[in-house]
Scaffold this motif. Structure first.
Motif, PDB file in Angstrom:
ATOM      1  N   GLN A 112      10.394  -3.704  -6.032  1.00  0.00           N
ATOM      2  CA  GLN A 112       9.429  -4.666  -6.540  1.00  0.00           C
ATOM      3  C   GLN A 112       9.938  -5.327  -7.816  1.00  0.00           C
ATOM      4  O   GLN A 112      10.622  -4.721  -8.635  1.00  0.00           O
ATOM      5  CB  GLN A 112       8.101  -3.968  -6.848  1.00  0.00           C
ATOM      6  N   ASN A 127       5.415  -9.402 -11.915  1.00  0.00           N
ATOM      7  CA  ASN A 127       4.858 -10.714 -11.594  1.00  0.00           C
ATOM      8  C   ASN A 127       5.341 -11.727 -12.616  1.00  0.00           C
ATOM      9  O   ASN A 127       5.536 -11.399 -13.787  1.00  0.00           O
ATOM     10  CB  ASN A 127       3.326 -10.683 -11.634  1.00  0.00           C
ATOM     11  N   PRO A 372       5.567 -13.638  -2.867  1.00  0.00           N
ATOM     12  CA  PRO A 372       4.699 -12.636  -3.496  1.00  0.00           C
ATOM     13  C   PRO A 372       5.165 -12.276  -4.906  1.00  0.00           C
ATOM     14  O   PRO A 372       6.347 -12.031  -5.148  1.00  0.00           O
ATOM     15  CB  PRO A 372       4.820 -11.435  -2.556  1.00  0.00           C
ATOM     16  N   HIS A 403      -6.290 -11.826  -8.776  1.00  0.00           N
ATOM     17  CA  HIS A 403      -5.364 -11.572  -7.671  1.00  0.00           C
ATOM     18  C   HIS A 403      -4.292 -10.564  -8.082  1.00  0.00           C
ATOM     19  O   HIS A 403      -3.967  -9.634  -7.333  1.00  0.00           O
ATOM     20  CB  HIS A 403      -4.697 -12.887  -7.231  1.00  0.00           C
ATOM     21  N   THR A 406      -5.823  -7.121  -8.207  1.00  0.00           N
ATOM     22  CA  THR A 406      -6.050  -6.570  -6.870  1.00  0.00           C
ATOM     23  C   THR A 406      -4.749  -6.046  -6.276  1.00  0.00           C
ATOM     24  O   THR A 406      -4.703  -4.942  -5.705  1.00  0.00           O
ATOM     25  CB  THR A 406      -6.665  -7.633  -5.952  1.00  0.00           C
ATOM     26  N   GLN A 407      -3.670  -6.823  -6.384  1.00  0.00           N
ATOM     27  CA  GLN A 407      -2.375  -6.374  -5.876  1.00  0.00           C
ATOM     28  C   GLN A 407      -1.911  -5.116  -6.600  1.00  0.00           C
ATOM     29  O   GLN A 407      -1.312  -4.210  -5.986  1.00  0.00           O
ATOM     30  CB  GLN A 407      -1.347  -7.491  -6.033  1.00  0.00           C
ATOM     31  N   LYS A 408      -2.191  -5.046  -7.893  1.00  0.00           N
ATOM     32  CA  LYS A 408      -1.812  -3.875  -8.684  1.00  0.00           C
ATOM     33  C   LYS A 408      -2.515  -2.622  -8.158  1.00  0.00           C
ATOM     34  O   LYS A 408      -1.916  -1.542  -8.049  1.00  0.00           O
ATOM     35  CB  LYS A 408      -2.163  -4.130 -10.147  1.00  0.00           C
ATOM     36  N   TYR A 410      -3.589  -2.098  -5.075  1.00  0.00           N
ATOM     37  CA  TYR A 410      -2.981  -1.722  -3.797  1.00  0.00           C
ATOM     38  C   TYR A 410      -1.695  -0.914  -4.025  1.00  0.00           C
ATOM     39  O   TYR A 410      -1.452   0.106  -3.367  1.00  0.00           O
ATOM     40  CB  TYR A 410      -2.662  -2.961  -2.972  1.00  0.00           C
ATOM     41  N   LEU A 411      -0.862  -1.374  -4.952  1.00  0.00           N
ATOM     42  CA  LEU A 411       0.404  -0.691  -5.212  1.00  0.00           C
ATOM     43  C   LEU A 411       0.178   0.666  -5.862  1.00  0.00           C
ATOM     44  O   LEU A 411       0.909   1.634  -5.592  1.00  0.00           O
ATOM     45  CB  LEU A 411       1.302  -1.571  -6.091  1.00  0.00           C
TER      46      LEU A 411
END
Length: 424
Positions: A112, A127, A372, A403, A406-408, A410-411
């Motif tokens: 990542q 990011n 992404p 956003h 939210t992705q954080k 999930y990871l």
């Protein structure tokens, strides 16, 4: 040498970057902002001296702070707008690093995140938010040879009338920048030719309310996309000199020579399209349409706002509209300067990832990139008509921060599940 690591890296510390920082901070997401100049530098040095905000102080600001030394209906001078953002950065404790240029962003192979090459070393970020805004690369159409004796500058390089050589000026583009510069030069005693293309011409104010208010209550700021055929139509509106409705016919009667859209230049002779009257009429239609909608809104809601019949009075056509100039010999007309108020192009050449199309334009949905982990902020029409405005970018930043959060999550679940062997 150790490599610094951060969750989110924001490129740019103007209005977009600071809005992003505020929302990330509220969500507890570690981040930094890298700014190659100073906070809100383009407000200070990237525009002409007399520039003011195009919206009143009550409107063109973030929700969390008012302008401290301006009336709510003032159009704030550019340096005070920059000062506002400096104060805002301090208020939210934005982790800004000034004087640091981002040179390259590449995805890290096999894991990542992104490797970010800067003028101050390498940073790895999960990011990256490109918050450099829409005004990156001035566009000057290649119509007039640059080796001619005429000074050619973009509107972003114009500062004041005293900067220009003696002689007449051709201003190409009649959006907010072009018409304000042209009028300033006219007031300074210059002979000015203004090339007018398709445009929207809203009233500066109507029946006691600014046009920003009208666009809000009529739902026009929330339009998701421009109407078909209007993608490149500019808005002719100004807050200069206290704010007033732009009236091209009045400018023509005061001595400005209006011409149609600039088409070509051969041997020092510039040709203009036969569309001046059409462009003015379309601008008038846009203007009247908004007045009609405003009147209907007032009646529908039983509001007590003063009548304004003078707003519908159309000035007589000046000579330059009755008999438009189609060709202009620059030498014979004494034109010594051309100012190109022709907009900007995006420059994301530093993003070495699959986030832009073959023309260099971001591929995204509401700022969430097709790549992404890459985000864009401050783009025109990013999510709505108001996206590139100060208040609009603040709302778009919230969407992107949510956003990222939210992705954080999930990871974080993935890493926790991986440690516990869930799903193995």
């Amino acid at each position: 040498m150790s490599v610094e690591k951060i969750d989110t890296l924001i490129v740019g510390a103007g209005q977009a970057g600071l809005a992003m920082s505020e929302h990330l901070s509220k969500l507890g997401i570690p981040h930094i902002l890298l700014e190659r100049d100073r906070i809100a530098e383009r407000w200070r040095t990237g525009r002409w001296d007399s520039l003011v905000a195009n919206g009143p102080a009550w409107h063109d600001r973030f929700p969390g702070m008012k302008f401290s030394d301006a009336h709510e209906d003032d159009f704030v001078p550019k340096d005070k707008v920059a000062d506002y953002f400096v104060a805002y950065a301090k208020q939210i404790a934005a982790p800004v690093r000034s004087g640091v240029e981002v040179r390259e962003v590449r995805r890290i192979a096999g894991r990542q995140g992104f490797r970010v090459e800067t003028s101050d070393g390498v940073i790895e970020a999960n990011n990256v938010v490109a918050a450099t805004g829409p005004f990156q690369k001035p566009v000057i159409p290649p119509l007039v040879p640059q080796n001619s004796a005429i000074l050619q500058i973009h509107s972003s390089a114009y500062r004041n009338p005293g900067q220009l050589p003696k002689g007449a000026v051709l201003v190409v583009g009649a959006g907010s920048s072009g018409v304000q510069i042209a009028e300033e030069l006219l007031r300074a005693g210059k002979q000015v030719y203004l090339s007018v293309g398709p445009h929207d011409r809203p009233p500066r104010a109507y029946r006691g309310r600014d046009f920003c208010w009208w666009l809000g209550v009529l739902g026009k700021w929330d339009a998701a996309a421009p109407a078909p055929g209007t993608e490149h139509v500019t808005i002719s509106v100004s807050g200069a000199n206290g704010g007033k409705t732009i009236d091209f016919r009045s400018l023509g009667r005061e001595g400005m020579i209006l011409v149609g859209r600039t088409e070509n230049c051969v041997d020092g002779v510039v040709t203009f399209a036969d569309d001046l009257v059409e462009n003015l009429n379309l601008g008038d239609a846009n203007y009247i349409s908004l007045l009609n909608e405003a009147d209907a809104y007032i009646e529908r809601n039983g509001m007590n706002l003063p009548q304004e019949p003078e707003a519908r009075r159309v000035q007589p056509d000046p000579e330059c509209v009755r008999n438009p100039v189609r060709e202009l010999d620059l030498t014979k007309a004494g034109v010594s300067t051309i100012i190109w108020a022709t907009g900007f192009a995006a420059d994301y050449s530093w993003l070495k990832v699959d986030a832009c199309d073959d023309k260099g334009k971001p591929r995204h949905h509401r700022g969430v990139s097709a790549e992404p982990g890459i985000y864009f902020l401050g783009l025109p029409w990013q999510s709505r008509r108001g996206s590139s405005f100060i208040w609009g970018v603040w709302h778009d930043a919230k969407h992107l921060a949510d956003h990222i959060a939210t992705q954080k999550k999930y990871l974080e679940y993935h890493h926790a599940a991986d440690r516990e062997g869930v799903g193995a």
